[in-house]
Scaffold this motif. Structure first.
Motif, PDB file in Angstrom:
ATOM      1  N   VAL A  21      31.742   2.004  -0.927  1.00 42.53           N
ATOM      2  CA  VAL A  21      32.057   3.096  -0.288  1.00 42.53           C
ATOM      3  C   VAL A  21      30.525   4.123  -1.504  1.00 42.53           C
ATOM      4  CG1 VAL A  21      33.290   5.036  -1.412  1.00 42.53           C
ATOM      5  CG2 VAL A  21      34.160   3.492  -0.072  1.00 42.53           C
ATOM      6  N   TYR A  22      30.111   5.079  -0.952  1.00 40.35           N
ATOM      7  CA  TYR A  22      28.969   5.935  -1.822  1.00 40.35           C
ATOM      8  C   TYR A  22      28.838   7.023  -2.374  1.00 40.35           C
ATOM      9  CZ  TYR A  22      26.674   7.935   2.528  1.00 40.35           C
ATOM     10  OH  TYR A  22      26.654   8.512   3.435  1.00 40.35           O
ATOM     11  N   SER A  23      30.521   7.626  -1.811  1.00 39.69           N
ATOM     12  CA  SER A  23      30.987   9.357  -1.479  1.00 39.69           C
ATOM     13  C   SER A  23      32.028   9.384  -1.049  1.00 39.69           C
ATOM     14  CB  SER A  23      29.668   9.969  -1.548  1.00 39.69           C
ATOM     15  OG  SER A  23      30.273  11.419  -2.215  1.00 39.69           O
ATOM     16  N   VAL A  24      32.561  10.199  -1.974  1.00 43.20           N
ATOM     17  CA  VAL A  24      34.062  10.998  -1.773  1.00 43.20           C
ATOM     18  C   VAL A  24      34.353  11.668  -1.716  1.00 43.20           C
ATOM     19  CG1 VAL A  24      36.007  10.145  -2.101  1.00 43.20           C
ATOM     20  CG2 VAL A  24      35.141   8.402  -2.682  1.00 43.20           C
ATOM     21  N   LYS A  25      34.543  12.894  -0.998  1.00 44.51           N
ATOM     22  CA  LYS A  25      34.651  14.457  -0.948  1.00 44.51           C
ATOM     23  C   LYS A  25      35.966  14.206   0.057  1.00 44.51           C
ATOM     24  CE  LYS A  25      29.528  14.541   0.447  1.00 44.51           C
ATOM     25  NZ  LYS A  25      28.700  15.705   1.157  1.00 44.51           N
ATOM     26  N   PRO A  26      37.170  14.824  -0.935  1.00 45.57           N
ATOM     27  CA  PRO A  26      38.448  14.839  -0.517  1.00 45.57           C
ATOM     28  C   PRO A  26      38.384  15.703   0.151  1.00 45.57           C
ATOM     29  CG  PRO A  26      38.033  14.893  -3.386  1.00 45.57           C
ATOM     30  CD  PRO A  26      36.805  14.517  -2.587  1.00 45.57           C
ATOM     31  N   ALA A  28      36.287  16.707   2.527  1.00 45.04           N
ATOM     32  CA  ALA A  28      36.523  17.000   4.112  1.00 45.04           C
ATOM     33  C   ALA A  28      36.833  16.310   5.199  1.00 45.04           C
ATOM     34  CB  ALA A  28      34.922  15.972   4.020  1.00 45.04           C
ATOM     35  N   LYS A  29      37.125  16.542   6.191  1.00 46.20           N
ATOM     36  CA  LYS A  29      38.067  15.855   7.644  1.00 46.20           C
ATOM     37  C   LYS A  29      37.827  14.272   7.281  1.00 46.20           C
ATOM     38  CE  LYS A  29      39.859  16.190  12.232  1.00 46.20           C
ATOM     39  NZ  LYS A  29      38.975  16.223  13.818  1.00 46.20           N
ATOM     40  N   LYS A  30      36.562  13.855   6.761  1.00 39.60           N
ATOM     41  CA  LYS A  30      36.191  12.474   7.227  1.00 39.60           C
ATOM     42  C   LYS A  30      35.828  12.619   5.305  1.00 39.60           C
ATOM     43  CE  LYS A  30      35.903  10.855  11.991  1.00 39.60           C
ATOM     44  NZ  LYS A  30      34.529  10.452  12.928  1.00 39.60           N
ATOM     45  N   SER A  31      36.413  12.239   4.410  1.00 36.10           N
ATOM     46  CA  SER A  31      36.290  12.501   3.566  1.00 36.10           C
ATOM     47  C   SER A  31      35.317  10.737   2.133  1.00 36.10           C
ATOM     48  CB  SER A  31      37.202  12.356   2.195  1.00 36.10           C
ATOM     49  OG  SER A  31      38.724  11.459   3.114  1.00 36.10           O
ATOM     50  N   VAL A  32      35.637   9.864   3.272  1.00 38.67           N
ATOM     51  CA  VAL A  32      34.851   8.795   2.887  1.00 38.67           C
ATOM     52  C   VAL A  32      33.761   8.480   2.883  1.00 38.67           C
ATOM     53  CG1 VAL A  32      35.086   6.460   2.224  1.00 38.67           C
ATOM     54  CG2 VAL A  32      37.297   6.842   2.692  1.00 38.67           C
ATOM     55  N   LEU A  33      32.388   8.354   2.342  1.00 34.25           N
ATOM     56  CA  LEU A  33      31.421   8.168   3.091  1.00 34.25           C
ATOM     57  C   LEU A  33      30.518   6.923   2.524  1.00 34.25           C
ATOM     58  CD1 LEU A  33      31.648  11.070   2.811  1.00 34.25           C
ATOM     59  CD2 LEU A  33      28.931  11.707   2.641  1.00 34.25           C
ATOM     60  N   MET A  34      30.110   5.837   3.146  1.00 31.33           N
ATOM     61  CA  MET A  34      29.994   4.443   3.236  1.00 31.33           C
ATOM     62  C   MET A  34      28.366   4.293   3.851  1.00 31.33           C
ATOM     63  SD  MET A  34      33.802   2.970   3.952  1.00 31.33           S
ATOM     64  CE  MET A  34      33.386   3.851   5.999  1.00 31.33           C
ATOM     65  N   PHE A  35      27.608   3.272   3.060  1.00 30.34           N
ATOM     66  CA  PHE A  35      27.077   2.192   4.201  1.00 30.34           C
ATOM     67  C   PHE A  35      27.335   0.587   4.472  1.00 30.34           C
ATOM     68  CE2 PHE A  35      24.847   1.782  -0.264  1.00 30.34           C
ATOM     69  CZ  PHE A  35      25.046   0.218  -0.549  1.00 30.34           C
ATOM     70  N   ARG A  36      26.891   0.456   5.381  1.00 28.66           N
ATOM     71  CA  ARG A  36      27.477  -1.217   5.761  1.00 28.66           C
ATOM     72  C   ARG A  36      26.749  -2.115   4.650  1.00 28.66           C
ATOM     73  NH1 ARG A  36      27.751  -2.274  12.312  1.00 28.66           N
ATOM     74  NH2 ARG A  36      25.681  -1.777  12.260  1.00 28.66           N
ATOM     75  N   VAL A  43      27.856   6.173   7.113  1.00 28.27           N
ATOM     76  CA  VAL A  43      29.028   6.128   8.668  1.00 28.27           C
ATOM     77  C   VAL A  43      29.831   6.981   7.119  1.00 28.27           C
ATOM     78  CG1 VAL A  43      30.706   4.073   8.081  1.00 28.27           C
ATOM     79  CG2 VAL A  43      30.897   5.640  10.299  1.00 28.27           C
ATOM     80  N   ASP A  44      30.880   7.526   8.629  1.00 27.50           N
ATOM     81  CA  ASP A  44      31.995   8.298   7.462  1.00 27.50           C
ATOM     82  C   ASP A  44      32.980   8.102   7.723  1.00 27.50           C
ATOM     83  OD1 ASP A  44      31.162   9.935   9.158  1.00 27.50           O
ATOM     84  OD2 ASP A  44      30.916  11.958   7.994  1.00 27.50           O
ATOM     85  N   CYS A  45      34.190   8.349   7.053  1.00 30.37           N
ATOM     86  CA  CYS A  45      35.657   7.637   7.860  1.00 30.37           C
ATOM     87  C   CYS A  45      36.597   8.648   6.913  1.00 30.37           C
ATOM     88  CB  CYS A  45      36.064   6.005   8.380  1.00 30.37           C
ATOM     89  SG  CYS A  45      36.453   5.313   6.617  1.00 30.37           S
ATOM     90  N   LYS A  46      37.993   8.431   7.363  1.00 31.84           N
ATOM     91  CA  LYS A  46      39.415   9.040   6.493  1.00 31.84           C
ATOM     92  C   LYS A  46      39.613   7.356   5.548  1.00 31.84           C
ATOM     93  CE  LYS A  46      40.766  11.545  10.152  1.00 31.84           C
ATOM     94  NZ  LYS A  46      42.081  11.718  11.453  1.00 31.84           N
ATOM     95  N   ALA A  47      40.175   7.776   4.958  1.00 39.30           N
ATOM     96  CA  ALA A  47      40.700   6.696   3.704  1.00 39.30           C
ATOM     97  C   ALA A  47      41.520   5.782   4.615  1.00 39.30           C
ATOM     98  CB  ALA A  47      41.591   7.709   2.910  1.00 39.30           C
ATOM     99  N   GLU A  48      42.547   6.285   5.704  1.00 36.15           N
ATOM    100  CA  GLU A  48      43.486   5.531   5.736  1.00 36.15           C
ATOM    101  C   GLU A  48      42.876   4.328   6.798  1.00 36.15           C
ATOM    102  OE1 GLU A  48      43.846   9.325   8.264  1.00 36.15           O
ATOM    103  OE2 GLU A  48      43.707   8.467   5.947  1.00 36.15           O
TER     104      GLU A  48
END
Length: 226
Positions: A21-26, A28-36, A43-48
């Motif tokens: 995880v490199y950023s969290v944007k509460p 946003a619809k897809k709030s978790v920003l990550m890199f593989r 990629v971005d996705c939902k916390a769940e």
């Protein structure tokens, strides 16, 4: 995971693969920003949709195509990498959870990184090149779900990424057309395709492999490639 549990720097699994995880944007619809981790693909996705993982001694994974094993109580080496798993920075240092840092020098058990951070031995695990015997492969959450084809692609990943890095052009690159001795500059880049001033459109790979286009220089530096 719940959104309130997600923090910058955490290692997580998303679609069975290890990410950071490199950023969290509460909001946003897809709030978790990550890199593989294996190839830095964002990629971005939902916390769940993610599962937390805490890296530990003898974990092995691919970092930008290269295989490493995490080792504690292992002397760091100049030019090598560390993973900061227990960050406790002094006020002059700037790093956080699960930072990948390159070692510039070693002072006793501590290291000075290329970002001029002083990291204490208790804060990091050494990223030892290659896969150590008896290590725990953490590239995938469930390796039984990974195809043989995907594993073969992983084995070739370092070479593929090296070639991509070598062939990635920039706006302002000037090329010589060996067919007519004319020159053309890259005026636009659209995804994986370049647009030359002549109107020619080529993918990165086509340009790199082309027999009739030879790189000369970039107008921003004016230096010829050796």
């Amino acid at each position: 995971m719940k959104l309130l549990q997600v923090r910058k720097g955490q290692f997580v699994y998303y679609q069975n693969e290890l990410h950071k995880v490199y950023s969290v944007k509460p909001l946003a619809k897809k709030s978790v920003l990550m890199f593989r981790v294996k190839d830095m693909e964002q990629v971005d996705c939902k916390a769940e949709e993610i599962t937390l993982y805490k890296p530990k001694h003898m974990d092995s994974f691919l970092f930008f195509g290269s295989r490493y094993t995490l080792l504690e109580n292992q002397p760091a080496e100049e030019g090598g990498y560390i993973l900061i798993t227990k960050p406790d920075p002094d006020y002059m240092d700037h790093y956080s959870l699960n930072e990948f840092e390159k070692v510039e020098s070693v002072e006793g058990n501590n290291v000075i990184t290329t970002r001029q951070n002083t990291v204490k031995a208790k804060e990091f695990l050494v990223m030892s090149p290659e896969e150590a015997a008896g290590s725990n492969d953490i590239i995938y959450l469930d390796k039984s779900k990974v195809s043989a084809e995907q594993l073969e692609q992983d084995a070739q990943l370092e070479e593929v990424l090296r070639e991509k890095s070598a062939i990635r052009p920039s706006i302002g690159d000037v090329y010589l057309n060996l067919d007519n001795t004319g020159t053309a500059m890259i005026v636009a880049i659209v995804e994986e395709e370049v647009v030359l001033g002549t109107g020619d459109r080529l993918t990165f790979h086509q340009l790199y492999k082309a027999d009739n286009w030879s790189y000369l220089y970039n107008i921003n530096d004016g230096e010829f490639r050796q």
